[in-house]
Design an enzyme around this catalytic site. Structure first.
Site, short mmCIF file in Angstrom:
data_model
loop_
_atom_site.label_atom_id
_atom_site.label_comp_id
_atom_site.label_asym_id
_atom_site.label_seq_id
_atom_site.Cartn_x
_atom_site.Cartn_y
_atom_site.Cartn_z
N TRP A 67 1.12 -1.45 -0.23
CA TRP A 67 0.32 -0.18 0.04
C TRP A 67 0.49 1.15 -0.21
O TRP A 67 1.90 0.88 0.29
CB TRP A 67 -0.60 0.00 1.21
CG TRP A 67 -2.12 -0.52 1.10
CD1 TRP A 67 -2.12 -1.86 1.54
CD2 TRP A 67 -3.62 -0.93 0.56
NE1 TRP A 67 -4.04 -2.74 1.26
CE2 TRP A 67 -4.04 -1.81 0.56
CE3 TRP A 67 -3.99 0.99 0.23
CZ2 TRP A 67 -5.64 -1.94 0.36
CZ3 TRP A 67 -5.31 0.80 -0.28
CH2 TRP A 67 -6.13 -0.42 -0.01
N HIS A 106 -0.60 -5.46 6.02
CA HIS A 106 -1.44 -5.86 4.80
C HIS A 106 -0.75 -5.84 3.83
O HIS A 106 -0.90 -5.34 2.84
CB HIS A 106 -2.13 -4.57 5.10
CG HIS A 106 -3.44 -4.55 6.55
ND1 HIS A 106 -4.60 -5.29 6.91
CD2 HIS A 106 -2.96 -3.82 7.72
CE1 HIS A 106 -5.26 -5.42 8.14
NE2 HIS A 106 -3.79 -4.45 8.22
N ASP A 148 -8.25 -9.77 7.07
CA ASP A 148 -8.74 -7.73 7.59
C ASP A 148 -8.85 -8.53 9.00
O ASP A 148 -10.01 -9.34 8.91
CB ASP A 148 -9.36 -7.28 7.41
CG ASP A 148 -8.62 -6.47 5.84
OD1 ASP A 148 -7.10 -6.79 6.00
OD2 ASP A 148 -9.02 -5.82 5.34
N HIS A 161 -9.44 -3.06 12.05
CA HIS A 161 -8.13 -2.82 11.01
C HIS A 161 -9.02 -1.37 10.43
O HIS A 161 -8.49 0.07 10.08
CB HIS A 161 -8.16 -3.57 9.93
CG HIS A 161 -7.71 -2.50 8.40
ND1 HIS A 161 -6.21 -2.50 9.07
CD2 HIS A 161 -8.36 -2.92 7.99
CE1 HIS A 161 -6.62 -2.28 7.92
NE2 HIS A 161 -7.06 -2.32 6.85
#
Length: 214
Positions: free
Chosen positions: A20, A50, A56, A60
């Site tokens: 990410w 992640h 998840d 989160h």
């Protein structure tokens, strides 16, 4: 007869795996070498929870949500069905109603986005939050996707995450099923027992099955 082999559907973790934007990248290093210790090599990893194929936990996206250690591990072991939704521009109730989901507890979605571990996608096809009550009514307890999120990548509200949590459906992201045929499989995708974790990397594997099960 040769026993059906397990298929690894996990993104391999390496120092060049996509992550990410702005998040902690995965890094492995040999912290101590055998030459230094006299007996063994000892590795160290630093990573976001992640990155790669992961689960998840509700924490989160919800400060009061459960942590990874609180989740029932039986959710992540058992019969799963892969369906191919790559022909659809939207994944909503109308899309899923075209598939037989009878007896499905764990649903894995194959989208049109190629899963390339070294490249974080710029766009993904996300899930309509209204899918959550529809799937809960069908008996689904786990949703798996081959993209990094079930919501748009720039979403701050994360409606699908909240809706699936409200309807007690757990979330598995970034599975690699590009070359896996639709159908029924045995799935193992166990998260690590992280007491404070808001998520966890998993080693996700499938094995083709021919018998009906739960």
């Amino acid at each position: 007869m040769k026993e059906t082999e397990w298929i690894d559907i996990s993104q391999p973790l390496s120092n060049n795996i996509g992550h990410w934007p702005g998040d902690t990248p995965f890094q492995y290093e040999t912290a101590f070498t055998k030459k230094e210790t006299g007996s063994v090599n000892i590795g160290k990893i630093v990573t976001s929870l992640h990155t790669g194929t992961h689960v998840d936990a509700p924490f989160h996206f919800d400060d009061d949500g459960e942590r990874i250690i609180d989740l029932d591990i039986n959710i992540f072991i058992g019969r799963a069905r892969i369906i191919d939704v790559s022909a659809f521009k939207e994944i909503n109730v109308a899309t899923l109603s075209q598939f037989d989901l009878s007896g499905v507890t764990r649903l894995l979605l194959k989208t049109a986005v190629p899963n390339q571990p070294h490249t974080f996608p710029e766009q993904i096809i996300h899930l309509d939050a209204q899918i959550a009550p529809y799937l809960q009514a069908s008996g689904v307890k786990l949703i798996g996707v081959d993209v990094p999120s079930i919501d748009p990548l720039n979403s701050k509200e994360m409606p699908a995450h909240h809706a699936f949590h409200h309807h007690r459906i757990h979330i598995l992201e970034n599975i690699m099923i590009d070359t896996v045929e639709p159908g029924d499989y045995d799935l193992i995708a166990l998260p690590l027992p992280l007491i404070e974790g808001d998520g966890s990397p998993v080693r996700a594997v499938l094995r083709r099955c021919s018998e009906k099960g739960r």
